[in-house]
Every structure is written in structure tokens, then in C-alpha cells.
Design a protein around this motif. Structure first.
Motif, PDB file in Angstrom:
ATOM      1  N   ASP A   1     -12.402 -12.947 -39.337  1.00 21.35           N
ATOM      2  CA  ASP A   1     -12.527 -11.622 -39.927  1.00 21.35           C
ATOM      3  C   ASP A   1     -13.556 -10.845 -39.117  1.00 21.35           C
ATOM      4  O   ASP A   1     -14.347 -11.423 -38.370  1.00 21.35           O
ATOM      5  CB  ASP A   1     -12.975 -11.720 -41.388  1.00 21.35           C
TER       6      ASP A   1
ATOM      7  N   ILE B   1      -3.034  -8.308 -43.600  1.00 21.93           N
ATOM      8  CA  ILE B   1      -3.643  -9.346 -42.768  1.00 21.93           C
ATOM      9  C   ILE B   1      -2.605 -10.324 -42.228  1.00 21.93           C
ATOM     10  O   ILE B   1      -2.714 -10.801 -41.092  1.00 21.93           O
ATOM     11  CB  ILE B   1      -4.750 -10.092 -43.539  1.00 21.93           C
TER      12      ILE B   1
ATOM     13  N   HIS C   1     -19.879 -15.908 -43.620  1.00 18.16           N
ATOM     14  CA  HIS C   1     -18.740 -15.073 -43.957  1.00 18.16           C
ATOM     15  C   HIS C   1     -19.043 -14.302 -45.244  1.00 18.16           C
ATOM     16  O   HIS C   1     -19.792 -14.777 -46.100  1.00 18.16           O
ATOM     17  CB  HIS C   1     -17.497 -15.949 -44.156  1.00 18.16           C
TER      18      HIS C   1
ATOM     19  N   THR D   1      -9.059  -9.956 -36.976  1.00 21.99           N
ATOM     20  CA  THR D   1      -8.356  -8.928 -37.737  1.00 21.99           C
ATOM     21  C   THR D   1      -9.350  -7.905 -38.260  1.00 21.99           C
ATOM     22  O   THR D   1     -10.353  -8.271 -38.876  1.00 21.99           O
ATOM     23  CB  THR D   1      -7.585  -9.553 -38.911  1.00 21.99           C
TER      24      THR D   1
ATOM     25  N   SER E   1     -10.459 -17.329 -42.089  1.00 19.45           N
ATOM     26  CA  SER E   1     -11.502 -16.993 -41.122  1.00 19.45           C
ATOM     27  C   SER E   1     -12.246 -18.249 -40.673  1.00 19.45           C
ATOM     28  O   SER E   1     -12.757 -19.009 -41.485  1.00 19.45           O
ATOM     29  CB  SER E   1     -12.499 -16.002 -41.722  1.00 19.45           C
TER      30      SER E   1
END
Length: 293
Positions: free
Chosen positions: A87, A64, A205, A8, A156
């Protein structure tokens, strides 16, 4: 290997995105790039020649949850057996897909997440475990375990079997962004579907634009618009029957405290305060859909 990665995007950093796509393609994963940007990138921008990379764009931010649901539906059309969510700034290992699929097939009910680490600090990002009353605590890892169950993880890096969608349903699009993964995870818990974390797979992340450390307190810095959704959706959790009321109350007070501190230390006090007030108002008065997943 019948696997799809759903990435995304929202105004992504091209270098990071290209790196993630290359790593996934090298691992024989089909990629669905779902783009929420108002001015979306093009496949020419990525400069990646592959029939396994598809770009879906909306030309506006649909949230999202909507983007992930579109990705899931396309993956199901392609008969994908497993789906992993990413992500745009996720950083993964060379054998990420191989290792996480090995564990999901042999050790889980159909949902698994990697150990997630903060890109900047390298610290493990917390996953949440609820006690019988619904009070949350950070899950502490046991050195002797390579896989363990939890209740709430970030989306994610999370991998699911496609069959699990029929049991749990899609992500709730009314939430737009914040607590989309929280609500979905607690829906899993409510029907007895366990979520696992494997220590055999790690991912880096980024959480928030930046962090501010104030003694023992760490403040996540997001945009005023994002702070609106954080406050609104914390209050909205109270309206879901499968979300423990104690957890929802804890999250409301935690979010409110965090945002008030951010207002005090920010040079954009007016913007953040107005966003907080709108979030409080809409969280109390708006009718966030709690069904039709």
C-alpha cells in the motif's frame, strides 16, 4: 534479482510514497506504481530518476483488485520471479526484500507475509487462522518459531512467486476493495497452497483513517463509501464455494456490529446509515462474480 514491487495508490501522501519508493529502489526492486487516483500524481512529483520505476494510471478509482491484477500482468511480462504488494503508506526495513525473498525461496510453497505492525500503536496486526469448521481466531505467535502458517493475511507486504498465479488465479475485481485479500487467501487454502508469515521481516502499516477505543472494543473508522463495501462484501463472501459458511457468517455479524457502533458514535450518522443499508441491499441482491479470476 528478478523482483517487482507493486504499489497501489489512491491520493497518496507524497512524502510517505517517496520514502517507500526510495527504500525499494535501494534494494534493487523494480517498482510498478499503479495509481487509482482521479487526479494521479506524476513521476515529476516523485522526483526519482530510475529506469526501474514505472507509473500506471487510470484517472479514476478502478479498485485495488483491478490495480493489483494490472501490476501482476505487467510483472509477468517482465519475467519477474517474485512479486510483493504494497500500500502507499507501508513502511519497510532496509533489508525487507532480501530477507523476505530468502525465506520464500527456502521455507514456503510460494506465498509469504511479514509481521505487520500498526503505524500508530506499534501493535502487531492480526492474521487469521480458521479451525476445521471455519471459525476464525487471531493467530498467536510462538517465540520459538521464525516462520509459521496462517490462513488470511493482508495483501500489503505479501510476497508471492509468479508461478503461484497459474495455480490460484488473479484477485477478484468484482469485490473492488474489501475482502479482496480474504477471498484470495481462502482460495489458496481451498486448493492446499499454504500461506506463511515470517518473523524475520517486519512492516509498519496503517489500518483505517483512525481508531476509536470503547472499553474492550476497538472501532475502525473508515469513510461511508468504504463502509458500504465492507458490508456488501461480507455478505458476498457467502456466495463463494471456497469460503467456509461459518467464517462468512461470523464476518457478517462482526461487520454489522462494528458499523452500527460507528453510526452511534459518529457525527455523520445519516451518511453511515445510508451506506450500511446500501451495503446490506447490494450484498443480498447483487451477483458478485465468484469465478473468472
Amino acid at each position: 534479482m528478478n523482483h517487482t514491487s507493486i504499489i497501489t495508490c489512491f491520493d497518496p501522501d507524497l512524502e510517505n510514497l517517496i520514502s517507500l519508493c526510495k527504500t525499494l529502489l535501494n534494494q534493487n526492486s523494480r517498482i510498478l506504481l499503479v495509481d487509482n487516483s482521479e487526479n494521479p500524481i506524476t513521476l515529476d512529483d516523485l522526483n526519482l530518476e530510475s529506469n526501474e520505476l514505472r507509473h500506471i494510471k487510470f484517472n479514476k478509482n478502478m479498485g485495488i483488485a483491478y490495480a493489483q491484477n494490472i501490476g501482476i500482468k505487467e510483472a509477468l511480462k517482465d519475467k519477474s520471479s517474485f512479486i510483493t504488494f504494497f500500500d502507499q503508506d507501508s513502511i519497510i526495513e532496509e533489508n525487507f526484500i532480501k530477507n523476505i525473498l530468502k525465506d520464500i525461496k527456502t521455507k514456503t510453497d510460494g506465498i509469504i507475509a511479514p509481521l505487520s505492525k500498526d503505524i500508530i500503536s506499534g501493535e502487531l496486526l492480526p492474521s487469521i487462522k480458521l479451525n476445521k469448521l471455519g471459525f476464525p481466531s487471531v493467530l498467536r505467535l510462538k517465540p520459538t518459531e521464525d516462520i509459521f502458517s496462517t490462513d488470511i493475511v493482508i495483501s500489503s507486504g505479501t510476497t508471492i512467486s509468479s508461478s503461484i498465479i497459474a495455480k490460484i488465479g488473479f484477485f477478484n475485481e468484482a469485490l473492488f476493495i474489501d475482502h479482496v485479500d480474504t477471498e484470495w487467501c481462502l482460495r489458496c487454502k481451498n486448493i492446499g497452497v499454504r500461506i506463511f508469515i515470517t518473523s524475520n521481516v517486519t512492516m509498519k502499516h496503517s489500518i483505517g483513517k483512525e481508531r476509536k477505543k470503547l472499553g474492550p472494543i476497538t472501532i475502525q473508522v473508515h469513510s461511508p463509501e468504504r463502509c458500504y463495501f465492507q458490508m456488501r462484501n461480507s455478505l458476498s463472501l457467502l456466495k463463494f464455494s471456497h469460503v467456509p459458511k461459518i467464517f462468512a457468517a461470523y464476518d457478517i455479524f462482526s461487520t454489522l456490529f462494528n458499523r452500527m457502533v460507528l453510526i452511534m458514535i459518529s457525527n455523520r450518522k445519516r451518511e453511515y446509515f445510508q451506506a450500511l443499508l446500501r451495503g446490506l441491499k447490494d450484498g443480498l441482491l447483487s451477483n458478485v462474480k465468484t469465478k473468472s479470476y
